[in-house]
Each structure stands twice: as structure tokens, then as C-alpha cells.
Design a protein around this motif. Sequence first.
Motif, PDB file in Angstrom:
ATOM      1  N   ALA A 194       0.833  -1.206   0.000  1.00 23.43           N
ATOM      2  CA  ALA A 194       0.000   0.000   0.000  1.00 23.43           C
ATOM      3  C   ALA A 194       0.868   1.258   0.000  1.00 23.43           C
ATOM      4  O   ALA A 194       0.549   2.250  -0.657  1.00 23.43           O
ATOM      5  CB  ALA A 194      -0.934  -0.010   1.206  1.00 23.43           C
ATOM      6  N   LEU A 195       1.996   1.199   0.736  1.00 24.41           N
ATOM      7  CA  LEU A 195       2.902   2.354   0.793  1.00 24.41           C
ATOM      8  C   LEU A 195       3.544   2.582  -0.584  1.00 24.41           C
ATOM      9  O   LEU A 195       3.593   3.707  -1.089  1.00 24.41           O
ATOM     10  CB  LEU A 195       3.982   2.127   1.856  1.00 24.41           C
ATOM     11  N   CYS A 196       4.013   1.508  -1.192  1.00 26.27           N
ATOM     12  CA  CYS A 196       4.660   1.626  -2.504  1.00 26.27           C
ATOM     13  C   CYS A 196       3.656   2.073  -3.576  1.00 26.27           C
ATOM     14  O   CYS A 196       4.023   2.770  -4.513  1.00 26.27           O
ATOM     15  CB  CYS A 196       5.327   0.307  -2.892  1.00 26.27           C
ATOM     16  N   ASP A 197       2.392   1.692  -3.400  1.00 26.62           N
ATOM     17  CA  ASP A 197       1.357   2.094  -4.377  1.00 26.62           C
ATOM     18  C   ASP A 197       0.842   3.502  -4.105  1.00 26.62           C
ATOM     19  O   ASP A 197      -0.053   3.977  -4.813  1.00 26.62           O
ATOM     20  CB  ASP A 197       0.164   1.124  -4.316  1.00 26.62           C
ATOM     21  N   GLY A 198       1.326   4.134  -3.050  1.00 29.75           N
ATOM     22  CA  GLY A 198       0.889   5.496  -2.729  1.00 29.75           C
ATOM     23  C   GLY A 198      -0.493   5.569  -2.084  1.00 29.75           C
ATOM     24  O   GLY A 198      -1.070   6.648  -1.958  1.00 29.75           O
ATOM     25  N   LYS A 199      -1.014   4.423  -1.646  1.00 27.16           N
ATOM     26  CA  LYS A 199      -2.333   4.437  -0.988  1.00 27.16           C
ATOM     27  C   LYS A 199      -2.222   4.986   0.433  1.00 27.16           C
ATOM     28  O   LYS A 199      -3.185   5.506   0.979  1.00 27.16           O
ATOM     29  CB  LYS A 199      -2.926   3.026  -0.953  1.00 27.16           C
ATOM     30  N   ILE A 200      -1.066   4.822   1.036  1.00 28.73           N
ATOM     31  CA  ILE A 200      -0.816   5.399   2.371  1.00 28.73           C
ATOM     32  C   ILE A 200       0.529   6.147   2.322  1.00 28.73           C
ATOM     33  O   ILE A 200       1.355   5.882   1.430  1.00 28.73           O
ATOM     34  CB  ILE A 200      -0.780   4.315   3.490  1.00 28.73           C
ATOM     35  N   ASP A 201       0.724   7.070   3.280  1.00 31.03           N
ATOM     36  CA  ASP A 201       1.987   7.827   3.345  1.00 31.03           C
ATOM     37  C   ASP A 201       2.956   7.202   4.338  1.00 31.03           C
ATOM     38  O   ASP A 201       4.158   7.467   4.275  1.00 31.03           O
ATOM     39  CB  ASP A 201       1.715   9.270   3.802  1.00 31.03           C
ATOM     40  N   ALA A 202       2.421   6.434   5.293  1.00 29.67           N
ATOM     41  CA  ALA A 202       3.281   5.870   6.340  1.00 29.67           C
ATOM     42  C   ALA A 202       2.575   4.702   7.014  1.00 29.67           C
ATOM     43  O   ALA A 202       1.346   4.577   6.926  1.00 29.67           O
ATOM     44  CB  ALA A 202       3.588   6.939   7.389  1.00 29.67           C
TER      45      ALA A 202
END
Length: 332
Positions: A194-202
Motif C-alpha cells: 500500500a505504501l509503494c502504491d501510494g495508498k498510504i503515506d506511512a
Amino acid sequence: MKKLISSLASSLLFFVASFSLISAAKSAEYFSIGTGGPTGVYFQVGNAVCKMVAKIQSAEHGRKKGTDKALRCSAPSTGGSTYNIGQIMEGELQFGVAQSDWQYHAYNGSKPDKVKPFKGLRAVFSAHPEPFQIIVGKKSKIKDWNSMKGKKVNIGNPGSGQRGTFEVLMEAHGVDTGFFGGTSELTSSEQSGALCDGKIDAFGYTVGVPNAGVAQSTDGCGAKIIDLQTDAVKKLVADNPFYAWATIPKGTYKTSKKDVTTFGVMASFVTSAKVSDDLVYAVVKAVFENLDDFRKQHPAFANLDPKRMIVDGLSAPLHPGAIKYYKEAGLM
Ligand code: GLU
């Protein structure tokens, strides 16, 4: 007469057959160890324990020709620390891996909203240290706790240790989920993607170092781990015996250009007072008599020291089956 003999013989056969069935059923004892997500380190702990149990069993059975009770160990992936403790309490799991903070709170009943009070919880040994890590996306512009304001953050699935510890961290900073721009409850095996896909920032994760799941985002898409040394964290470490300062050394991941300082806990191996002394003794013996092999199962186990393992991060009383082995082995 012939008929009588043959019917006696067949009843005898039946008796012998059913007896051996009963003893076969009695000769295996199944037990399960609750772990965490499949990409975490708990999963490696649980499976390493099972491997050591299998190893000692096959050696002993080779000697004694299968006269001992066979132990059948499984270590399924689970939701994590607080889930494991709850399932041990229910008798659904016999052992589990749990963060030392949640072991403490379960035994002392000090955070009943996050982990069920459980006086029957027993410590067995501690394993690796687990720093609490906030992993931030390459483009997130997050540098510290304060710059997480308004960002999309994964706080972990309910049942995981990191979820509880993240909530404690929010409380310590006097904020709730409203501080962030949005929160998700992804599991540890979902958060890096999710982080790598930009769905979350952290995301926040309490996990041993190094960890394949964290590497997926650091080495895979340039994510970084930030320092956590706010006044609130300093107070948490000062006020609680189960927290300590932790360092993630420079060079651990591709983006680890300098040491990162944060707070952390210990991963501990726990059980219930209801689990038999014999079973706990056998499991502990398998682990401690094969510690060299155990250390090789994951880089996070490389520094395991038997003297520390029976003390560090243990706040619930030690199980009597474990004490029996530690005394025999001269560790206590
Ligand atoms: N500390 C995490 C938890 O309690 C699990 C870490 C791991 O799976 O290694 O949920």
C-alpha cells in the motif's frame, strides 16, 4: 469348541486392535503457536520452535523407538500479539508470540480496552528485540512525528501488537486518529504494498530487524524509517519497564543512511498456566538445546543469549515447565 475359540480369538484381536488405536491416539499431542503476519518475524519464531521440536523428537524417537509421546507442532499465521494472547486464554492456542508491552498489560489487566486481562498468562522466554518503526513513503515529506499530521497512515489491524502500541503512541502525544488525514487497518503483509502504491503515506510496525516486509518498502520503493524521540516517547520509555530505546543500524536497509533511534519492546514467547508442565518443558528443552540452530533461522535471532532470554521482557510469571528446564540446565 472351535467356534468358541475362534470367537474368543476375534474378540482378543478386536481388543488388541482397539487398544493400539487408543494408544496411537494418546501417543500424539498436537499444539499450536500463534504468530503474526506471514512476512513478519513472529512467523519465523513459531516455525523455528516447531522445527526444533521436530528435530529433538526425531532424535529421541530414533533412540527410544517411538516410546515417547509424539509432539505435533504447528505455527499458523495470525493477527499478532493481542490476538494470540486472547486465543491462549480461550485455550485455542497453547503458545504464542507477543510483544512484551502486551504481555505486561494482559497479565496486569492494565489496558483492558486493548488486551483482555489474563492472570493465567505465563512467560516462557523472550526472543528478539522489536523496535517500533514508522516507515514513511519516499514522497510523503514526513520527517518526524509532527509532520505526520494530515497524512494517510496505516495503524495496523486489530489484534496486532503494533496497533495497540500505535494507539498508546497517539495517546502519549495527546492525539487520536483525527490527527491524521486518514487511517487504515491493513495487516502487516499488506502495508508495504500500500505504501509503494501510494495508498498510504506511512505505517507503524513493531517488528524485529531485519524484516522482509519492511524491506519490501525500503529497498523496493525508497521508503525510510524515521527517528522517534519526541518528549512523549521519552516519557513512555522513562515510565514503563517494558519499553526501551532501540536503534535500527545504518545499512540495515538500502535507505538506512544513518542509525535510526526509536523505542522498542521484546518479542516474548508465552503460554497459559493451564498448559501442562510436560509440554512446556519439552518445547523449552527443544529450543534451548538447539539454540545454535535456532539462531540461524533468522538474522533477528543471531544474538539470542539464553541468560537474557529467561529474564528480558518477561513480566508474567515463568511457567513451571520452563523453570524446571532452566534449573536443570543451570540457567537459574
Ligand atoms: N509485533 C507484531 C505484533 O505483535 C508482529 C511482528 C511480527 O510478525 O514479527 O503484532
